[in-house]
Scaffold this active site. Structure first.
Site, PDB file in Angstrom:
ATOM      1  N   ASP A  29       0.651  -1.075   0.000  1.00  0.00           N
ATOM      2  CA  ASP A  29      -0.202   0.039  -0.281  1.00  0.00           C
ATOM      3  C   ASP A  29       1.164   1.458  -0.053  1.00  0.00           C
ATOM      4  O   ASP A  29       2.247   1.168   0.433  1.00  0.00           O
ATOM      5  CB  ASP A  29      -1.084   0.432   1.425  1.00  0.00           C
ATOM      6  CG  ASP A  29      -1.960  -1.078   1.147  1.00  0.00           C
ATOM      7  OD1 ASP A  29      -2.190  -1.631   0.540  1.00  0.00           O
ATOM      8  OD2 ASP A  29      -2.175  -1.246   2.449  1.00  0.00           O
TER       9      ASP A  29
HETATM   10  N1  URA Z   1      -0.871  -6.554   3.791  1.00  0.00           N
HETATM   11  C1  URA Z   1      -1.967  -4.381   3.751  1.00  0.00           C
HETATM   12  O1  URA Z   1      -2.606  -3.982   4.010  1.00  0.00           O
HETATM   13  N2  URA Z   1      -0.941  -3.289   3.415  1.00  0.00           N
HETATM   14  C2  URA Z   1       0.065  -3.870   2.851  1.00  0.00           C
HETATM   15  O2  URA Z   1       1.163  -2.937   2.045  1.00  0.00           O
HETATM   16  C3  URA Z   1       0.639  -4.908   2.516  1.00  0.00           C
HETATM   17  C4  URA Z   1       0.101  -6.627   3.256  1.00  0.00           C
END
Ligand code: URA
Length: 233
Positions: free
Chosen positions: A103
């Site tokens: 993310d």
């Molecule tokens: N899980 C999440 O919620 N975000 C990420 O970036 C990676 C794994």
């Protein structure tokens, strides 16, 4: 195909011709484990292990590790945000793609490769490739949360998660190991147990760790790391 060592290296765009000369002189280049200082030496880059500072220069594929900072989206183009591709050196940028995604606000280990089979292997939940995250969150993880993770959570929208490992590290801090990469997976898993995540960092994927790679920096995997990654692929 046999070719001059100095020419083969400068053709990669990794070093200029004069940088190749200097690197040879400084003993930074090895061929099959032996330092080579003669740029005119005939080599077969596809068949021989040629390294610069211990990193393989020619291999069939490129695998890079980025220590992703917050604020970059995992995509190749974005109309609004900066993308992780901006952090990849130009000589690799057109060749590699991210393996899975983090993310925008998640930091840590993100791999890039031009090897589609390897990327597919690492992403597919069928292969149960472990990814380890450090999470800061609201609330405190309990023994019931640990048990719920290990049984496989069912999220509010009905999404069924594979069994995962939740390790409480202290108040508001946990380590989470998952073997799949669903959208916002760790954040949604933690939220489903009443522990919204406030900070997330991926620390490991398939046994690889960031080591001392600074945030925002990229490096090629060492041969040993590449072997770890390809085990079972
Ligand atoms: N899980 C999440 O919620 N975000 C990420 O970036 C990676 C794994």
């Amino acid at each position: 195909m046999l070719q001059r060592l100095d020419k083969a290296i400068s053709n990669t765009g990794l070093l200029t011709r004069s940088q190749v000369k200097d690197a040879l002189k400084a003993g930074r280049i090895q061929c099959d484990g032996v330092i080579v200082r003669d740029g005119a030496r005939k080599v077969d880059p596809e068949a021989q292990a040629i390294t610069l500072d211990g990193e393989r220069i020619f291999s069939g594929s490129v695998i890079l590790m980025l220590n992703k900072p917050a604020g970059f989206v995992t995509s190749t183009q974005d109309p609004r945000d900066r993308t992780v591709m901006e952090l990849i050196p130009p000589r690799y940028r057109r060749r590699v793609a991210p393996v899975g995604r983090l993310d925008k606000e998640t930091e840590g280990l993100l791999l890039f490769t031009d090897d589609g089979d390897l990327a597919h292997f690492l992403i597919s939940p069928r292969h149960r490739v472990p990814k380890i995250y450090y999470a800061r969150h609201e609330g405190e993880a309990t023994a019931e949360d640990v048990a719920a993770f290990s049984q496989g959570l069912i999220l509010k929208d009905g999404t069924v998660c594979l069994p995962a490992v939740l390790e409480p590290l202290g108040p508001g801090e946990s380590r989470v190991t998952v073997c799949e990469g669903k959208y916002h997976q760790v954040r949604r898993m933690m939220a489903s147990r009443g522990m919204p995540v406030t900070y997330l960092e991926r620390q490991s994927e398939s046994g690889l760790t960031l080591g001392n790679l600074p945030r925002g920096q990229v490096r090629l995997l060492s041969q040993a790391e590449e072997m770890v990654l390809r085990q079972g692929n």
